[in-house]
Scaffold this motif. Sequence first.
Motif, PDB file in Angstrom:
ATOM      1  N   ARG A   1       0.830  -1.215   0.000  1.00  0.00           N
ATOM      2  CA  ARG A   1       0.000   0.000   0.000  1.00  0.00           C
ATOM      3  C   ARG A   1       0.858   1.257   0.000  1.00  0.00           C
ATOM      4  NH1 ARG A   1      -5.243  -0.773  -1.544  1.00  0.00           N
ATOM      5  NH2 ARG A   1      -6.148  -2.601  -0.505  1.00  0.00           N
ATOM      6  N   ALA A   2       1.942   1.220   0.787  1.00  0.00           N
ATOM      7  CA  ALA A   2       2.795   2.404   0.913  1.00  0.00           C
ATOM      8  C   ALA A   2       3.466   2.766  -0.406  1.00  0.00           C
ATOM      9  CB  ALA A   2       3.849   2.171   1.997  1.00  0.00           C
ATOM     10  N   GLN A   3       3.776   1.761  -1.223  1.00  0.00           N
ATOM     11  CA  GLN A   3       4.360   2.051  -2.537  1.00  0.00           C
ATOM     12  C   GLN A   3       3.393   2.883  -3.374  1.00  0.00           C
ATOM     13  OE1 GLN A   3       5.437  -2.046  -3.809  1.00  0.00           O
ATOM     14  NE2 GLN A   3       7.444  -1.183  -4.189  1.00  0.00           N
ATOM     15  N   THR A   4       2.115   2.534  -3.318  1.00  0.00           N
ATOM     16  CA  THR A   4       1.102   3.290  -4.054  1.00  0.00           C
ATOM     17  C   THR A   4       1.006   4.717  -3.535  1.00  0.00           C
ATOM     18  OG1 THR A   4      -0.159   1.263  -4.432  1.00  0.00           O
ATOM     19  CG2 THR A   4      -1.326   3.350  -4.734  1.00  0.00           C
ATOM     20  N   VAL A   5       1.083   4.869  -2.204  1.00  0.00           N
ATOM     21  CA  VAL A   5       1.037   6.207  -1.605  1.00  0.00           C
ATOM     22  C   VAL A   5       2.223   7.036  -2.078  1.00  0.00           C
ATOM     23  CG1 VAL A   5       1.203   7.482   0.563  1.00  0.00           C
ATOM     24  CG2 VAL A   5      -0.268   5.468   0.412  1.00  0.00           C
ATOM     25  N   ARG A   6       3.412   6.438  -2.068  1.00  0.00           N
ATOM     26  CA  ARG A   6       4.601   7.173  -2.507  1.00  0.00           C
ATOM     27  C   ARG A   6       4.495   7.581  -3.970  1.00  0.00           C
ATOM     28  NH1 ARG A   6      10.484   4.482  -2.132  1.00  0.00           N
ATOM     29  NH2 ARG A   6       9.473   3.002  -3.538  1.00  0.00           N
ATOM     30  N   LEU A   7       3.993   6.657  -4.805  1.00  0.00           N
ATOM     31  CA  LEU A   7       3.849   6.982  -6.218  1.00  0.00           C
ATOM     32  C   LEU A   7       2.869   8.128  -6.413  1.00  0.00           C
ATOM     33  CD1 LEU A   7       5.048   5.955  -8.860  1.00  0.00           C
ATOM     34  CD2 LEU A   7       3.094   4.412  -9.070  1.00  0.00           C
ATOM     35  N   SER A   8       1.770   8.123  -5.651  1.00  0.00           N
ATOM     36  CA  SER A   8       0.802   9.214  -5.735  1.00  0.00           C
ATOM     37  C   SER A   8       1.420  10.533  -5.284  1.00  0.00           C
ATOM     38  CB  SER A   8      -0.426   8.893  -4.878  1.00  0.00           C
ATOM     39  OG  SER A   8      -1.103   7.748  -5.359  1.00  0.00           O
ATOM     40  N   MET A   9       2.247  10.481  -4.257  1.00  0.00           N
ATOM     41  CA  MET A   9       2.931  11.686  -3.792  1.00  0.00           C
ATOM     42  C   MET A   9       3.895  12.207  -4.854  1.00  0.00           C
ATOM     43  SD  MET A   9       3.736  10.678   0.173  1.00  0.00           S
ATOM     44  CE  MET A   9       4.863  12.060   0.315  1.00  0.00           C
ATOM     45  N   ASP A  10       4.611  11.280  -5.499  1.00  0.00           N
ATOM     46  CA  ASP A  10       5.526  11.686  -6.572  1.00  0.00           C
ATOM     47  C   ASP A  10       4.759  12.376  -7.697  1.00  0.00           C
ATOM     48  OD1 ASP A  10       7.647  10.635  -5.189  1.00  0.00           O
ATOM     49  OD2 ASP A  10       7.725   8.759  -6.328  1.00  0.00           O
ATOM     50  N   HIS A  11       3.588  11.813  -8.040  1.00  0.00           N
ATOM     51  CA  HIS A  11       2.765  12.420  -9.091  1.00  0.00           C
ATOM     52  C   HIS A  11       2.300  13.811  -8.674  1.00  0.00           C
ATOM     53  CE1 HIS A  11       1.638   8.204 -10.814  1.00  0.00           C
ATOM     54  NE2 HIS A  11       2.792   8.641 -11.254  1.00  0.00           N
ATOM     55  N   ALA A  12       1.927  13.959  -7.407  1.00  0.00           N
ATOM     56  CA  ALA A  12       1.467  15.261  -6.917  1.00  0.00           C
ATOM     57  C   ALA A  12       2.587  16.293  -6.983  1.00  0.00           C
ATOM     58  CB  ALA A  12       0.954  15.127  -5.485  1.00  0.00           C
ATOM     59  N   ILE A  13       3.791  15.892  -6.623  1.00  0.00           N
ATOM     60  CA  ILE A  13       4.943  16.806  -6.671  1.00  0.00           C
ATOM     61  C   ILE A  13       5.244  17.206  -8.113  1.00  0.00           C
ATOM     62  CG2 ILE A  13       7.435  16.958  -6.278  1.00  0.00           C
ATOM     63  CD1 ILE A  13       6.968  15.129  -3.818  1.00  0.00           C
ATOM     64  N   ARG A  14       5.202  16.221  -9.017  1.00  0.00           N
ATOM     65  CA  ARG A  14       5.470  16.522 -10.431  1.00  0.00           C
ATOM     66  C   ARG A  14       4.407  17.446 -11.001  1.00  0.00           C
ATOM     67  NH1 ARG A  14       5.778  11.772 -14.029  1.00  0.00           N
ATOM     68  NH2 ARG A  14       6.648  13.293 -15.454  1.00  0.00           N
ATOM     69  N   GLU A  15       3.155  17.210 -10.613  1.00  0.00           N
ATOM     70  CA  GLU A  15       2.078  18.072 -11.101  1.00  0.00           C
ATOM     71  C   GLU A  15       2.283  19.505 -10.621  1.00  0.00           C
ATOM     72  OE1 GLU A  15      -2.806  18.195 -11.307  1.00  0.00           O
ATOM     73  OE2 GLU A  15      -1.813  16.825  -9.925  1.00  0.00           O
ATOM     74  N   ALA A  16       2.657  19.678  -9.355  1.00  0.00           N
ATOM     75  CA  ALA A  16       2.896  21.022  -8.824  1.00  0.00           C
ATOM     76  C   ALA A  16       4.043  21.696  -9.562  1.00  0.00           C
ATOM     77  CB  ALA A  16       3.199  20.936  -7.327  1.00  0.00           C
ATOM     78  N   ARG A  17       5.094  20.945  -9.838  1.00  0.00           N
ATOM     79  CA  ARG A  17       6.227  21.514 -10.566  1.00  0.00           C
ATOM     80  C   ARG A  17       5.836  21.910 -11.979  1.00  0.00           C
ATOM     81  NH1 ARG A  17      10.821  17.128  -8.631  1.00  0.00           N
ATOM     82  NH2 ARG A  17      11.309  18.107  -6.618  1.00  0.00           N
ATOM     83  N   ASP A  18       5.042  21.051 -12.628  1.00  0.00           N
ATOM     84  CA  ASP A  18       4.608  21.361 -13.989  1.00  0.00           C
ATOM     85  C   ASP A  18       3.752  22.620 -14.018  1.00  0.00           C
ATOM     86  OD1 ASP A  18       5.910  19.329 -15.361  1.00  0.00           O
ATOM     87  OD2 ASP A  18       4.319  17.898 -14.965  1.00  0.00           O
ATOM     88  N   LEU A  19       2.894  22.763 -13.022  1.00  0.00           N
ATOM     89  CA  LEU A  19       2.067  23.969 -12.957  1.00  0.00           C
ATOM     90  C   LEU A  19       2.935  25.208 -12.785  1.00  0.00           C
ATOM     91  CD1 LEU A  19      -0.866  22.706 -10.692  1.00  0.00           C
ATOM     92  CD2 LEU A  19      -0.990  23.305 -13.120  1.00  0.00           C
ATOM     93  N   HIS A  20       4.024  25.054 -12.060  1.00  0.00           N
ATOM     94  CA  HIS A  20       4.931  26.174 -11.837  1.00  0.00           C
ATOM     95  C   HIS A  20       5.768  26.478 -13.078  1.00  0.00           C
ATOM     96  CE1 HIS A  20       7.731  28.879  -9.911  1.00  0.00           C
ATOM     97  NE2 HIS A  20       8.749  28.079 -10.216  1.00  0.00           N
ATOM     98  N   LEU A  21       6.217  25.408 -13.772  1.00  0.00           N
ATOM     99  CA  LEU A  21       7.139  25.584 -14.895  1.00  0.00           C
ATOM    100  C   LEU A  21       6.440  25.654 -16.245  1.00  0.00           C
ATOM    101  CD1 LEU A  21       9.902  23.059 -13.772  1.00  0.00           C
ATOM    102  CD2 LEU A  21       9.993  25.550 -13.605  1.00  0.00           C
ATOM    103  N   GLY A  22       5.146  25.433 -16.282  1.00  0.00           N
ATOM    104  CA  GLY A  22       4.436  25.431 -17.559  1.00  0.00           C
ATOM    105  C   GLY A  22       4.664  24.121 -18.286  1.00  0.00           C
ATOM    106  N   THR A  23       5.048  24.188 -19.534  1.00  0.00           N
ATOM    107  CA  THR A  23       5.198  22.967 -20.344  1.00  0.00           C
ATOM    108  C   THR A  23       6.593  22.368 -20.231  1.00  0.00           C
ATOM    109  OG1 THR A  23       5.809  24.306 -22.259  1.00  0.00           O
ATOM    110  CG2 THR A  23       3.492  23.732 -22.021  1.00  0.00           C
ATOM    111  N   ILE A  24       7.509  22.999 -19.498  1.00  0.00           N
ATOM    112  CA  ILE A  24       8.850  22.455 -19.355  1.00  0.00           C
ATOM    113  C   ILE A  24       8.794  21.255 -18.426  1.00  0.00           C
ATOM    114  CG2 ILE A  24      11.201  22.934 -18.578  1.00  0.00           C
ATOM    115  CD1 ILE A  24      10.686  25.868 -19.207  1.00  0.00           C
ATOM    116  N   GLY A  25       9.508  20.207 -18.749  1.00  0.00           N
ATOM    117  CA  GLY A  25       9.518  19.024 -17.906  1.00  0.00           C
ATOM    118  C   GLY A  25      10.298  17.907 -18.559  1.00  0.00           C
TER     119      GLY A  25
END
Length: 304
Positions: free
Chosen positions: A67-91
């Motif tokens: 279960r914790a692996q899924t939680v970590r993956l979701s957290m990673d996705h959330a962090i990437r989404e926040a970064r993308d929102l900050h950086l626009g289309t760069i990634g």
Amino acid sequence: MRIEDLNYFLAVAESRHVGRAAETLGQTQPALTKGIQRLEKELGLHLFERTPKGMVLTVVGQAFFDRAQTVRLSMDHAIREARDLHLGTIGTLRVGVPPNYADYFAAVCELLLRQRPAARVQVTLGMNDQLFSALRVGDIDMCISGQHNATNSEFDQLPLFTDNLLIVAREGHPLFYRTRLTFPDLAQASWIMPRDRIVARQWVDARFAEHGLAAPNVVVETNSSSIALIRMVRNSDLLTIATESALIHPEHSNLRPIPLKEARWSRVVGVTTRHDAYLSPLVQRFIELLQSHKPADFTADIQA
């Protein structure tokens, strides 16, 4: 629950050793030990068995780890989404590609980089089993693949084009001179084939079984696409499997499909992503480009 304690737990569970986990994370062993103790106390669970050889998950620890692996993956996705929102289309685009679609991927990737010159691309080459494993653990964002697992709830799949699978042999192979060629005649041949975990290999084995035949005589087995060994097919009486799109490549120019309906399989190729995974604007744009361009669009470039 502290996020760092969860990370400590996952690192120790994956390495089965506090020292190795501490080295990976750049932390001290006492810090990891205290973090895991806090986590066990907070959960009221015994997560590890301490043994002379290392740390072994208990039954409940294994369930929590899954279960914790899924939680970590979701957290990673959330962090990437926040970064993308900050950086626009760069990634960064992390994509898995079978070797036989490397040219197609490269052509579409060139289009992407013209539109997004600040983007970065990480490419993993491999067969479907390798790519699905990488997708499952979050090492890649998407892969180009045969759509063999459409009912798998782990993945979402988007069809792109049809690319049938064929049994092929060199021009002038004795099989082409049979007056009444039948599928059982193929049982007399030797083969170059991918390993038996690959779906295409399983299709061939199943077709042989349907005709009451033993499995093909595979003399060369590979963990990659047989396109890498196609020279052996051109210079021998070995058979192999190839896609219709592969036959346009110069290295396949001496190959012909076996003229039997049982020697071909209908096959759809598309984009596979992890179910409900976050797809960055860059990934979405790349998928849009894949949807609007097919391998045939780049045929002239490949043949040139």
